[in-house]
Design an enzyme around this catalytic site. Structure first.
Site, short mmCIF file in Angstrom:
data_model
loop_
_atom_site.label_atom_id
_atom_site.label_comp_id
_atom_site.label_asym_id
_atom_site.label_seq_id
_atom_site.Cartn_x
_atom_site.Cartn_y
_atom_site.Cartn_z
N ALA A 62 0.87 -1.17 0.00
CA ALA A 62 0.00 0.00 0.00
C ALA A 62 0.91 1.22 0.00
CB ALA A 62 -0.88 -0.01 1.23
N GLY A 79 3.55 -1.28 -5.39
CA GLY A 79 4.35 -2.50 -5.54
C GLY A 79 4.54 -2.72 -7.03
N ASN A 129 15.76 0.23 -16.30
CA ASN A 129 15.80 1.65 -16.65
C ASN A 129 17.28 2.08 -16.63
OD1 ASN A 129 16.56 2.08 -13.99
ND2 ASN A 129 14.65 3.05 -13.37
N LEU A 183 14.42 4.72 -21.12
CA LEU A 183 15.16 5.98 -20.95
C LEU A 183 14.23 7.13 -20.59
CD1 LEU A 183 17.47 5.69 -24.11
CD2 LEU A 183 18.24 5.55 -21.73
N GLY A 211 12.28 7.53 -24.30
CA GLY A 211 11.77 6.28 -24.88
C GLY A 211 12.55 5.07 -24.42
N ASP A 226 6.52 0.40 -14.77
CA ASP A 226 5.57 -0.70 -14.59
C ASP A 226 4.57 -0.74 -15.75
OD1 ASP A 226 6.81 -1.33 -12.21
OD2 ASP A 226 5.48 -0.06 -11.02
N GLY A 254 -1.28 8.97 -9.84
CA GLY A 254 -1.33 7.62 -9.25
C GLY A 254 -0.56 6.63 -10.10
P1 ATP Z 1 9.49 4.60 -12.67
O1 ATP Z 1 10.59 4.09 -11.79
O2 ATP Z 1 9.24 6.08 -12.56
O3 ATP Z 1 8.27 3.78 -12.65
P2 ATP Z 1 11.29 3.78 -14.68
O4 ATP Z 1 12.47 4.62 -14.29
O5 ATP Z 1 11.30 2.34 -14.35
O6 ATP Z 1 9.98 4.46 -14.18
P3 ATP Z 1 11.39 5.04 -17.27
O7 ATP Z 1 12.54 4.67 -18.10
O8 ATP Z 1 11.42 6.37 -16.57
O9 ATP Z 1 11.09 3.85 -16.26
O10 ATP Z 1 10.05 5.03 -18.13
C1 ATP Z 1 9.56 3.86 -18.77
C2 ATP Z 1 8.90 4.26 -20.07
O11 ATP Z 1 7.85 5.18 -19.78
C3 ATP Z 1 9.83 4.98 -21.03
O12 ATP Z 1 10.49 4.07 -21.88
C4 ATP Z 1 8.86 5.88 -21.80
O13 ATP Z 1 8.32 5.18 -22.90
C5 ATP Z 1 7.76 6.16 -20.79
N1 ATP Z 1 7.95 7.49 -20.19
C6 ATP Z 1 8.63 7.78 -19.06
N2 ATP Z 1 8.61 9.12 -18.83
C7 ATP Z 1 7.90 9.67 -19.84
C8 ATP Z 1 7.53 11.00 -20.20
N3 ATP Z 1 7.89 12.04 -19.44
N4 ATP Z 1 6.78 11.18 -21.31
C9 ATP Z 1 6.39 10.13 -22.09
N5 ATP Z 1 6.71 8.85 -21.80
C10 ATP Z 1 7.47 8.62 -20.71
#
Ligand code: ATP
Length: 306
Positions: free
Chosen positions: A13, A40, A185, A222, A226, A255, A290
């Site tokens: 939660a 989670g 990531n 990234l 992307g 996620d 959220g």
């Molecule tokens: P988090 O830990 O915040 O859940 P993460 O760090 O695991 O995310 P990211 O690489 O930040 O993962 O994001 C995953 C995907 O989400 C990216 O490949 C992209 O397609 C999409 N994304 C993330 N941020 C943005 C943004 N600002 N605008 C559009 N798409 C985004």
């Protein structure tokens, strides 16, 4: 008929407190707002995949308490089938999330509760389900032996395996060889490879290194740039993010990506199309507040990709 998507992971939660600053030890600070919601990584990925059109079973462990009820309600609303072991002692996990008013920066404490007891026996109890899955997905929030057991059972049965290596943690030798896809990531890719990752070129280098370390293929996400798909056989591909509207909250973007990616792979789409589907799922999710509630429905993802 397509086998289900089986996701192993943790529910907690999320309790989010917004305040001007964090209290020092011994101090009390008044907050501006509070929100309680489902969280989670594994649970968020299961909700994302189910809303994106997948037939999803979620393996986890809960206690019989109020947060356990929140988990069951969240999965039922999203159409996720729970495959849950219940602990009679202990508590369902929770995360304390401090949000700094003004900057949006956060500081988080996660107490996984009984999800920290997910065991190899819990996985073996669902071995038949894992063996008839189309795709098996896990992360690193639950104990490693359980993740490894799930990946082993899936891999032996020819099920497509995805490891989202989050939060970053050292992996034992041989674990990546159980993964058809690994989806870090930037910071997780750095932690696993020791390479700096900040753009498509460096992401490709990290993906290649992960394949040398045993993974079948890699997708390095990234954020707003992307993702880079590095298949085991062939050229890497940078797929840009899809910007749908003003960004409201990026928590859970990874996620959303993993949930969408798993659904598209389970339907037999090509890796590049599956990454595009994951990027569209995540692109919509970041425009909403959220995590689980922000995950888009199938029709919205298809409308964006058409
Ligand atoms: P988090 O830990 O915040 O859940 P993460 O760090 O695991 O995310 P990211 O690489 O930040 O993962 O994001 C995953 C995907 O989400 C990216 O490949 C992209 O397609 C999409 N994304 C993330 N941020 C943005 C943004 N600002 N605008 C559009 N798409 C985004």
């Amino acid at each position: 008929m397509l086998g289900p998507i089986v996701i192993l992971g943790v529910f907690v939660a999320d309790t989010a407190y917004r305040a001007a600053r964090q209290p020092r030890l011994g101090e009390t600070v008044m907050g501006d707002s509070f929100a309680l919601g489902p969280g989670g990584k594994g649970s968020n990925q299961a909700v994302a995949a189910a809303k994106a059109g997948g037939k999803v079973h979620f393996l986890s462990r809960l206690a019989r308490d109020a947060f356990g009820d929140l988990a069951l309600r969240t999965w039922s609303e999203a159409g996720v089938t729970p495959e849950v072991a219940f602990s009679e002692q202990g508590y369902t996990g929770a995360a304390y999330i401090f949000l700094e008013a003004g900057t949006g920066n956060n500081a988080i404490i996660v107490s996984p509760g009984v999800a920290g007891d997910i065991s190899e026996e819990d996985i073996d109890a669902r071995a038949d389900l894992i063996r008839r899955a189309s795709v098996f997905v896990t992360q690193l929030e639950q104990p490693l032996p359980a993740a490894i057991r799930g990946l082993q059972l899936a891999k032996e049965a020819g099920v497509v395996t995805i490891l989202n290596p989050a939060p970053a943690a050292p992996l034992p030798d041989g674990m990546l060889a159980l993964c058809d896809w690994v989806t870090p990531n930037e910071s997780e890719a750095e932690a696993l490879t020791g390479l700096l990752v900040h753009d498509p070129i460096t992401a490709e280098a990290a993906g290649r290194m992960l394949i040398l370390m045993g993974a079948g293929g890699a997708v390095v996400t990234l954020g707003a740039q992307g993702a880079v798909l590095v298949p085991g056989d062939g050229a890497a591909l940078h797929l840009p993010a899809i910007h749908v509207g003003p960004v409201v909250e990026t928590t859970g973007a990874g996620d959303a990506f993993n949930g969408g990616f798993a659904v598209a792979l389970s339907e037999g789409r090509s890796p590049a199309d599956a990454v595009r589907f994951g990027i569209a799922t995540a692109g919509i999710s970041v425009t909403r507040p959220g995590t689980a509630p922000a995950m888009p429905m199938r029709a919205e993802i298809e409308a964006l990709l058409s």
